[in-house]
Design an enzyme around this catalytic site. Structure first.
Site, PDB file in Angstrom:
ATOM      1  N   ASP A 185       0.584  -1.192   0.146  1.00 52.49           N
ATOM      2  CA  ASP A 185      -0.088   0.188   0.066  1.00 52.49           C
ATOM      3  C   ASP A 185       0.761   1.319   0.016  1.00 52.49           C
ATOM      4  OD1 ASP A 185       0.753  -0.789   2.569  1.00 52.49           O
ATOM      5  OD2 ASP A 185      -1.021   0.277   3.492  1.00 52.49           O
ATOM      6  N   GLU A 239       9.507 -10.832  -2.134  1.00 52.11           N
ATOM      7  CA  GLU A 239      10.482  -9.931  -2.213  1.00 52.11           C
ATOM      8  C   GLU A 239      12.203 -10.383  -2.234  1.00 52.11           C
ATOM      9  OE1 GLU A 239       6.984  -7.722  -0.358  1.00 52.11           O
ATOM     10  OE2 GLU A 239       8.021  -9.685  -0.024  1.00 52.11           O
ATOM     11  N   HIS A 253       0.433   0.150  10.400  1.00 51.94           N
ATOM     12  CA  HIS A 253       1.038  -1.107  10.016  1.00 51.94           C
ATOM     13  C   HIS A 253       2.308  -1.111   9.347  1.00 51.94           C
ATOM     14  CE1 HIS A 253      -1.087   0.453   6.649  1.00 51.94           C
ATOM     15  NE2 HIS A 253      -0.351  -0.568   5.836  1.00 51.94           N
ATOM     16  N   HIS A 254       2.743  -2.464   9.751  1.00 50.38           N
ATOM     17  CA  HIS A 254       4.336  -2.529   8.960  1.00 50.38           C
ATOM     18  C   HIS A 254       5.298  -1.681   9.800  1.00 50.38           C
ATOM     19  CE1 HIS A 254       2.357  -4.180   5.807  1.00 50.38           C
ATOM     20  NE2 HIS A 254       2.207  -3.739   5.004  1.00 50.38           N
ATOM     21  N   GLY A 305      26.671 -16.948  -1.478  1.00 49.59           N
ATOM     22  CA  GLY A 305      26.204 -18.305  -1.248  1.00 49.59           C
ATOM     23  C   GLY A 305      24.986 -18.612  -0.665  1.00 49.59           C
ATOM     24  N   ASP A 349      18.152 -29.932  -6.659  1.00 52.33           N
ATOM     25  CA  ASP A 349      16.798 -30.210  -6.175  1.00 52.33           C
ATOM     26  C   ASP A 349      16.306 -29.584  -5.010  1.00 52.33           C
ATOM     27  OD1 ASP A 349      18.410 -31.946  -5.392  1.00 52.33           O
ATOM     28  OD2 ASP A 349      16.949 -33.521  -4.946  1.00 52.33           O
ATOM     29  N   ASN A 387      19.689 -34.870  -7.024  1.00 47.43           N
ATOM     30  CA  ASN A 387      20.554 -35.917  -6.163  1.00 47.43           C
ATOM     31  C   ASN A 387      19.971 -35.956  -4.750  1.00 47.43           C
ATOM     32  OD1 ASN A 387      21.024 -33.297  -5.277  1.00 47.43           O
ATOM     33  ND2 ASN A 387      23.273 -33.446  -5.892  1.00 47.43           N
ATOM     34  N   GLY A 394      18.791 -34.336  -2.283  1.00 45.87           N
ATOM     35  CA  GLY A 394      18.617 -33.178  -1.054  1.00 45.87           C
ATOM     36  C   GLY A 394      19.854 -32.516  -1.346  1.00 45.87           C
ATOM     37  N   GLU A 431      25.727 -30.021   1.459  1.00 47.52           N
ATOM     38  CA  GLU A 431      25.603 -29.931   3.186  1.00 47.52           C
ATOM     39  C   GLU A 431      26.306 -31.350   3.552  1.00 47.52           C
ATOM     40  OE1 GLU A 431      25.528 -26.951   4.063  1.00 47.52           O
ATOM     41  OE2 GLU A 431      23.814 -25.954   3.245  1.00 47.52           O
TER      42      GLU A 431
END
Length: 563
Positions: free
Chosen positions: A28, A51, A114-115, A413, A444, A471, A473, A477
């Site tokens: 708004d 965003e 608001h916000h 990253g 994925d 692969n 997952g 990591e």
């Protein structure tokens, strides 16, 4: 018209600097501003899914066109974008973050709107953004508003960093002289100090004359700050071997006869490592010496004769020349250097072998095979986007055709960045050349963070190639820590259903699992045409990864354990 609204003035200025697509979401406090965008012919409001994705998209757009714009609303909208904005700041990407804020009277009365945080402080979010912006402006006076807009656009472009611009809702309809548009925004660089510049050039030439085994190492800021031509001219003039870093990929035409490969410290191919580290002079252009870009800081030069060319300073050994910009220095160095290299005899450069070992068409795909094979499918002018993870590390072993743009976010990253960035890049590519292909490689797991932006690509009829590396997952990591841990697992999706789910009518959804299927696809003349949006699911083993990523993960795990 003798006068135009401030809102229209902003979009006319963006159009003048060839920012034709604006990313963001309505709220708004920015709705009246967005009305003005439609008054400017040729401007497109992308309308993102959120965003954060909009910030990623603006980043990708800017990496193709050197400037981008994103509009968010006050508080909730702008904060959602800040992760993407921070990535642009860390990686030298120029964009204008325009925030629609409450009216000046509402701010003065400290209304409980608001916000807000409910404490009457309307400047807190501006202060947050100031830490990841080259400059900021909070418009409060219509008399200085136009010049502030111009200053913000210039700063974002020249410094290639984000700039924050807050526009109160009540000011966008106020009028400014239309004649201000007749004077273009000055986007040129200011000249260097002549004495400092001359000293740099003279010193570098003397070092070059004494060097027996010099090399040129090109990093990310060569592309970000637009010195790719000057760098090529330096390579041509000297005939020194030229190498790039992972972040610098695309900064040098890789078909150039003096291109030797990608240097990543201890993670480099042995012949590349030896060539760079045995040099007695390193001319470094646009370095960003982050951990993933340097093999966890494993550069092992055998010399102290290092010249660092940066956008706003030059460093020669231990001496720094602040404010001396590398664009002008490189232009003059190319003209001055030839007499100093007349006795240099070019040495052979490492070569990249792209031949895959013999295989049956039924052979399951592997990372090593895919990234090597990709070299023969890419074509000149492609924009290649790789997600942080196996893609960003795998692309290192792919040889780019000339004039290929590489986009990755190795320093910041942020997982999921590449999907939003692909939207921005394909929007920019369409504006530059409708035949230019934009090719995304995303895991994925990463895809699940920002998949909604595929719907925006479909909305505008954009035609990227989306390679989803399945692969099962978060493999990057798993390699660092927790190979079997549940937090590295994801819900398996039906990737081939994504394009029709988001409303695509003309598309391809393809799954490839074997080398034969991949080769058949990449040898298809129809598949090579940039004619429709395509999603290609590439099935790969869970723990299969490029060798340099496996080694990097080990280094990162060890670093994390250190006290």
């Amino acid at each position: 018209m003798s006068e135009i609204t401030l809102g229209r003035y902003l979009f006319e200025r963006l159009k003048q600097v060839e920012v034709n697509t604006v990313f963001g979401l309505p709220g708004d406090f920015n709705l009246c501003l967005l009305d003005k965008l439609y008054e400017v012919d040729g401007m497109r409001w992308a309308g993102n899914a959120n965003e954060l994705n909009a910030a990623y998209a603006a980043d990708g757009y800017s990496r193709v066109k050197k400037l981008a714009a994103i509009i968010t609303t006050f508080g909730v909208g702008e904060l959602s974008a800040l992760n993407g904005i921070a990535g642009s700041y860390s990686e030298h990407v120029g964009l204008l973050h325009i925030v629609g804020v409450p009216s000046i009277s509402s701010q003065a009365k400290q209304l409980l709107l608001h916000h807000t945080l409910g404490n009457g402080d309307f400047t807190v979010f501006h202060r947050m953004s100031s830490n990841i912006s080259q400059t900021t402006a909070f418009i409060k006076d219509i008399n200085s508003a136009a010049s502030e807009i111009d200053r913000c656009i210039r700063t974002a472009y020249v410094y290639q960093r984000p700039v924050y611009l807050a526009l109160p809702a009540n000011l966008v309809d106020d009028l400014v002289p239309a004649s201000l548009l007749n004077t273009p925004i000055d986007l040129s660089l200011k000249p260097n100090d002549p004495e400092a510049e001359d000293e740099v050039i003279q010193t570098v030439c003397e070092m070059v004359q004494k060097a027996k085994n010099p090399v040129i190492l090109v990093d990310a800021c060569a592309s970000r700050h637009d010195v790719k031509k000057e760098t090529k001219d330096l390579i041509d003039a000297t005939q020194f071997p030229a190498f790039v870093t992972p972040m610098g990929k695309g900064g040098v035409d890789e078909q150039h006869p003096r291109f030797g490969g990608v240097y990543v410290g201890t993670l480099s191919k042995p012949d590349v490592k030896e060539a760079v580290e045995s040099a007695d002079l390193v001319l470094s252009v646009g370095a960003i010496l982050s951990d993933f870009n340097t093999g966890s800081f494993s550069y092992s030069y055998k010399t102290n004769n290092i010249v660092e060319f940066h956008s706003d300073y030059i460093k020669i050994k231990n001496a720094t020349f602040p404010g001396v910009q590398f664009k002008f220095v490189l232009q003059k160095l190319v003209k001055a250097i030839k007499p100093f290299v007349k006795d240099y005899t070019p040495v052979p450069v490492p070569t990249l072998k792209l031949i895959n070992s013999p295989h049956s068409p039924q052979t399951p795909l592997t990372q090593e095979w895919v990234w090597t094979k990709l070299s023969s499918w890419l074509r000149e002018g492609d924009v290649v986007i790789t997600e942080t993870g196996t893609s960003a590390f795998g692309i290192v072993q792919t040889r780019f055709p000339n004039n290929t743009t590489g986009i990755s976010q190795v320093l910041w990253g942020s997982i999921g960045y590449s999907v939003g960035a692909a939207l921005g890049a394909v929007a920019a590519a369409e504006e530059v050349d409708k035949e230019k292909r934009v090719i995304l490689f995303v895991g994925d797991g990463s895809l699940q963070l920002t998949v909604q932006e595929i719907s925006t690509m479909i909305r505008w009829g954009l035609t990227p190639y989306i390679f989803v590396l399945n692969n099962d997952g978060y493999t990057i990591e798993r390699l660092i820590h927790g190979e079997k841990a549940g937090y590295n697992d994801i819900q398996n999706w039906d990737h081939l259903a994504l394009l029709p789910t988001f409303g695509a009518k003309v598309y391809d959804s393809i799954r490839v699992s074997t080398t034969g299927e991949f080769e058949q696809l990449t040898q298809s003349a129809e598949f090579a045409k940039n004619s429709k949006i395509r999603l290609i699911e590439v099935m790969l083993p869970t723990m299969d990864a490029p060798l340099n990523l496996v080694k990097q993960a080990q280094l990162t795990a060890n670093t994390n354990k250190q006290q």
